[in-house]
Write a protein that holds these residues in place. Structure first.
Motif, short mmCIF file in Angstrom:
data_model
loop_
_atom_site.label_atom_id
_atom_site.label_comp_id
_atom_site.label_asym_id
_atom_site.label_seq_id
_atom_site.Cartn_x
_atom_site.Cartn_y
_atom_site.Cartn_z
N PRO A 1 43.29 -6.77 46.16
CA PRO A 1 42.29 -6.91 47.22
C PRO A 1 42.12 -8.35 47.71
O PRO A 1 41.90 -8.60 48.87
N GLN A 2 42.26 -9.32 46.80
CA GLN A 2 42.07 -10.72 47.18
C GLN A 2 43.15 -11.19 48.14
O GLN A 2 42.92 -12.09 48.95
N ALA A 3 44.34 -10.61 48.07
CA ALA A 3 45.46 -11.05 48.92
C ALA A 3 45.19 -10.80 50.39
O ALA A 3 45.53 -11.62 51.23
N LEU A 4 44.57 -9.68 50.73
CA LEU A 4 44.28 -9.38 52.12
C LEU A 4 42.87 -9.81 52.54
O LEU A 4 42.55 -9.79 53.72
N ALA A 5 42.05 -10.21 51.58
CA ALA A 5 40.68 -10.61 51.90
C ALA A 5 40.65 -11.83 52.80
O ALA A 5 39.75 -11.98 53.63
N GLY A 6 41.64 -12.71 52.69
CA GLY A 6 41.67 -13.91 53.50
C GLY A 6 42.29 -13.74 54.87
O GLY A 6 42.26 -14.65 55.70
N LYS A 7 42.84 -12.58 55.14
CA LYS A 7 43.48 -12.32 56.44
C LYS A 7 42.40 -12.13 57.50
O LYS A 7 41.46 -11.38 57.31
#
Length: 186
Positions: A127-133
């Motif tokens: 989840p953290q990988a796409l949270a910054g997109k």
């Protein structure tokens, strides 16, 4: 309620060892009980967050939305130009994930074989990988819960103003996205 010999009979359903009503259990359990097309329990293999898709809108020029759809089941984002292409990208992502299963095959003008869609091996991202997109213009997320009546039903999460809205059809999703994008340009 089931019918037995012309009489309506209440049938208790067990879920996690407890008696429950069919209306209060998840769609996956309902489908599994019914033995439908989606009776495989996909959600047991993958975490719940994996079925949410992130929509990053890069522009809204001349009322045409452009951007990328990020799915946990695809290594690369799906680009789209126009909200119609976004709907097809969402449908392809849901097919790839295998959940929710379509209740019927899509109709086509010309007869041709439907391509066999391979099941994704699992989520590629945490989840953290796409949270910054974030989209340059606007960001939203969508989660499809059902695919009934040749359409989709689910939940749209808007970034500005932050809120969650349930939608009942693909057309309603288009209207919600259209109003959010038009409102973001003000």
């Amino acid at each position: 309620m089931l019918t037995a010999g012309g009489k309506r009979v209440r049938v208790p359903i067990l879920c996690n060892g407890k008696q429950t009503r069919l209306g209060r259990i998840s769609m996956e359990t309902k489908t599994k009980i019914a033995g439908g097309a989606g009776s495989q329990n996909v959600s047991a293999r993958w975490p719940d967050y994996a079925f949410t898709m992130l929509i990053c809108f890069s522009s809204w020029q001349d009322q045409i939305a452009c951007g990328e759809l990020w799915s946990y089941f695809s290594k690369d984002p799906r680009s789209f130009r126009g909200l119609d292409q976004l709907l097809f990208a969402i449908e392809n992502a849901v097919d790839e994930a295998g959940r929710p299963a379509a209740w019927q095959q899509p109709r086509q003008v010309f007869e041709r074989q439907n391509p066999v869609v391979a099941q994704a091996p699992g989520p590629y991202y945490e989840p953290q990988a796409l949270a910054g997109k974030r989209g340059a213009y606007y960001t939203a997320s969508v989660r499809v819960y059902y695919r009934q009546h040749a359409s989709i039903q689910g939940e749209l999460t808007l970034s500005e103003p932050p809120r969650k809205i349930r939608f009942r059809s693909a057309l309603e999703l288009l209207h919600l996205l259209w109003s959010a994008l038009a409102g973001a340009s003000c």
